[in-house]
Design an enzyme around this catalytic site. Structure first.
Site, short mmCIF file in Angstrom:
data_model
loop_
_atom_site.label_atom_id
_atom_site.label_comp_id
_atom_site.label_asym_id
_atom_site.label_seq_id
_atom_site.Cartn_x
_atom_site.Cartn_y
_atom_site.Cartn_z
N LYS A 133 17.29 5.84 2.28
CA LYS A 133 17.52 4.56 1.62
C LYS A 133 17.61 4.81 0.13
CE LYS A 133 17.90 0.20 2.73
NZ LYS A 133 18.32 -0.37 4.03
N ASP A 173 23.12 -2.95 1.46
CA ASP A 173 21.87 -3.63 1.81
C ASP A 173 21.81 -4.84 0.88
OD1 ASP A 173 19.25 -3.11 3.51
OD2 ASP A 173 18.52 -3.77 1.56
P1 NDP Z 1 22.24 -9.99 1.10
O1 NDP Z 1 22.07 -9.55 -0.29
O2 NDP Z 1 23.61 -10.19 1.63
O3 NDP Z 1 21.43 -11.34 1.36
C1 NDP Z 1 20.07 -11.43 1.14
C2 NDP Z 1 19.60 -12.83 1.43
O4 NDP Z 1 18.19 -12.86 1.38
C3 NDP Z 1 20.08 -13.84 0.38
O5 NDP Z 1 20.19 -15.10 0.99
C4 NDP Z 1 18.96 -13.80 -0.64
O6 NDP Z 1 18.85 -14.97 -1.42
C5 NDP Z 1 17.75 -13.67 0.28
N1 NDP Z 1 16.66 -12.98 -0.43
C6 NDP Z 1 16.71 -11.76 -1.00
N2 NDP Z 1 15.54 -11.46 -1.57
C7 NDP Z 1 14.75 -12.53 -1.36
C8 NDP Z 1 13.42 -12.83 -1.71
N3 NDP Z 1 12.68 -11.96 -2.41
N4 NDP Z 1 12.92 -14.03 -1.29
C9 NDP Z 1 13.68 -14.91 -0.59
N5 NDP Z 1 14.95 -14.67 -0.24
C10 NDP Z 1 15.47 -13.51 -0.61
O7 NDP Z 1 21.44 -8.93 1.99
P2 NDP Z 1 21.57 -8.63 3.55
O8 NDP Z 1 21.87 -9.87 4.30
O9 NDP Z 1 22.46 -7.45 3.71
O10 NDP Z 1 20.09 -8.13 3.89
C11 NDP Z 1 19.07 -9.01 4.36
C12 NDP Z 1 18.00 -8.22 5.07
O11 NDP Z 1 18.58 -7.52 6.17
C13 NDP Z 1 17.31 -7.14 4.23
O12 NDP Z 1 15.98 -7.02 4.67
C14 NDP Z 1 18.08 -5.87 4.59
O13 NDP Z 1 17.30 -4.72 4.38
C15 NDP Z 1 18.30 -6.13 6.08
N6 NDP Z 1 19.39 -5.38 6.71
C16 NDP Z 1 20.65 -5.38 6.21
C17 NDP Z 1 21.65 -4.70 6.86
C18 NDP Z 1 23.06 -4.73 6.39
O14 NDP Z 1 23.90 -4.10 7.04
N7 NDP Z 1 23.40 -5.42 5.32
C19 NDP Z 1 21.38 -3.91 8.05
C20 NDP Z 1 20.04 -4.05 8.55
C21 NDP Z 1 19.09 -4.73 7.87
P3 NDP Z 1 19.68 -15.10 -2.80
O15 NDP Z 1 21.12 -15.31 -2.38
O16 NDP Z 1 19.08 -16.26 -3.49
O17 NDP Z 1 19.48 -13.81 -3.52
O1 2IT Z 2 18.84 -1.47 6.82
C1 2IT Z 2 19.92 -1.04 7.29
O2 2IT Z 2 20.00 -0.59 8.44
C2 2IT Z 2 21.11 -1.11 6.45
N1 2IT Z 2 21.05 -1.62 5.34
C3 2IT Z 2 22.41 -0.54 6.93
C4 2IT Z 2 22.46 0.95 6.70
C5 2IT Z 2 23.77 1.62 6.99
O3 2IT Z 2 23.84 2.83 6.74
O4 2IT Z 2 24.70 0.97 7.49
#
Ligand code: NDP
Ligand code: 2IT
Length: 451
Positions: A133, A173
């Protein structure tokens, strides 16, 4: 969630004391390690060879952490410096793989917890990927596209020496989506003068995979569907409370609507939207374009539901909670509210969104609880498929990738069942995911000898 025997409990406490001493102040990392160790310790202690090889001590120590400064210039010509890291945690199963996060809260503890989780998540997918990461304490909010571009280029100017398609393959992420991956990829190519699948989540016209954008959210819903099928039930008509409104939350909500579930909430860091009759399909597109393209807050969409500022969505009655925003966003008070409202399942889209106390309460009350390393593995799984397509110099259709994603989520579910079925009570998905993910990594590390 005490361990079954006093001896195991003692071993657990001794191990965690050492880990905390070696990694002071890294609370998120301690939390992620404790959850895995709690699940795997009884099995681990039965295998002297693992113990003699210090597999648990070694797998909790990153292979390396690269830490560097990122200097960049704002549009008005001011100099800024941020801190960035890449945590290359473990490559027993394949090249390091995992996302990059841009958020002001990013620090070494958070990236170590995420890198550690990624080892077992990637193992569960069945694809050849190690765990890593990275990210920076950079806040993309309020920055212009040019500023984000200059930041990404400066970050890649250092990072490019440490990554490669067979070494380490970053992706997105929180705060890192298609725009950032494109800037990072452009700079990597400029520096290396060659095209390679060194990042995933690329644009479809330059080596990206169909369905990668949707994969985490869709995969989470496919996993949830499997959990319900196991009970002879389905998602149809279920009220699902989703948190977040980013990449994971948006596509989870889209797939839930396709399954005729009622999406009753979405949230962001400033508040949440309640949809008493369920989110409407035509409103989903409005929200997607506001969040994904205009980067607007949910408060600007308050005409689509009831908007609650400075609040979390967990007091809204639902059957299933799907936290898709960030770590520790659902605490014990939130869990109590969900339980009062008769929630029966929690399916994590985010990484470690449930605090340790809240998870213990869910366990005690017999709630089905899928940990992110199983239920959100669809994103990295399709990243793995993007790597395969890049290596073969071809691209699969949306249908083909979606089919493979469904297959992978169903296999992950089966792996959780096989290691998490206790004979009494509901399936322990946390134990199942941790044990199934850990066993493969431990076997590989043992086979390599003392490296
Ligand atoms: P994005 O940046 O696209 O979206 C994040 C969302 O979470 C936004 O709505 C944001 O609000 C909100 N958020 C972020 N930080 C906070 C906080 N401290 N308190 C409240 N709300 C918060 O990220 P992703 O959707 O990609 O990621 C979301 C989660 O999923 C994370 O935990 C990430 O590690 C996990 N994840 C992501 C993957 C991916 O492929 N993208 C894969 C697997 C897991 P705002 O818009 O106001 O910032
Ligand atoms: O938390 C996760 O699994 C991710 N943010 C995606 C990682 C990736 O290599 O696609």
């Amino acid at each position: 969630m005490a361990l079954p025997t006093p001896g195991e409990e003692r071993e657990f406490r001794a191990f965690m004391t050492g880990l905390r001493r070696r990694n002071p102040h890294e609370t998120e990392f301690h939390q992620a390690v404790a959850e895995v160790v709690e699940s795997v310790l009884p099995w681990y202690l039965q295998h002297d060879n693992l113990r003699q090889s210090q597999i648990l001590e070694r797998v909790t120590e990153p292979d390396r952490i690269i830490s560097f400064r990122v200097t960049w210039e704002t549009d008005s010509g001011e100099i800024r410096a941020n801190r960035a890291w890449r945590v290359q945690f473990n490559h027993a199963l394949g090249p390091y793989k995992g996302g990059l996060r841009f958020h002001p809260s990013v620090n070494q503890s958070i990236l170590k917890f995420l890198g550690f989780e990624q080892i077992f998540k990637n193992s569960l997918t069945g694809l050849p990927m190690g765990g890593a990461k990275g990210g920076a304490n950079f806040n993309p909010k309020g920055k212009s596209d040019r500023e984000v571009m200059r930041f990404c280029q400066s970050l890649m100017t250092e990072l490019h020496r440490h990554i490669g398609e067979d070494t380490d393959v970053p992706a997105g992420d929180i705060g890192v989506g298609g725009r950032e991956i494109s800037y990072l990829f452009g700079q990597y190519m400029r520096l290396e003068n060659r095209w390679s699948g060194v990042l995933t989540g690329k644009g479809l016209s330059f080596g990206g995979s169909a369905v990668r954008k949707e994969a985490t959210g869709w995969g989470c819903v496919y996993f949830c569907e499997e959990m319900l099928r196991q009970l002879g039930d389905s998602l149809e008509g279920k009220r699902v409370s989703v948190s977040g409104s980013g990449n994971v939350a948006l596509y989870a909500a889209q797939k839930l609507m396709e399954h005729r579930s009622k999406v009753v909430t979405l949230s962001d860091s400033r508040g949440f939207l309640h949809f008493p009759d369920g989110l409407k399909e035509e409103h989903w597109e409005q929200i997607r374009s506001a969040k994904e393209e205009k980067r607007a807050p949910l408060s600007s969409l308050s005409d689509l539901g009831n908007y609650y500022p400075e609040a979390k969505p967990w007091a809204v009655p639902c059957d299933i909670a799907m936290p898709c925003a960030t770590q520790n966003e659902l605490d014990v008070k939130d869990a109590q509210k969900l339980l009062e409202n008769k929630v029966f399942a929690v399916c994590e889209g985010a990484n470690m969104p449930v605090t340790h106390e809240a998870a213990s309460l869910f366990h005690e009350k017999g709630i089905l609880h899928a940990p992110g390393k199983a239920s959100n593995a669809g994103g990295v799984a399709v990243s793995g498929l993007e790597q395969s397509q890049n290596a073969m110099r071809l691209s699969w259709s949306r249908g083909e990738v979606d089919q493979r994603l469904r297959g992978i989520m169903s296999e992950i579910h089966a792996r959780c069942l096989s290691d998490g079925t206790t004979g009494e009570g509901p399936v322990n998905y946390i134990k199942g995911a941790n044990l199934a993910g850990f066993k493969k990594v431990a076997e590989a590390m043992l086979a390599y000898g003392a490296v």
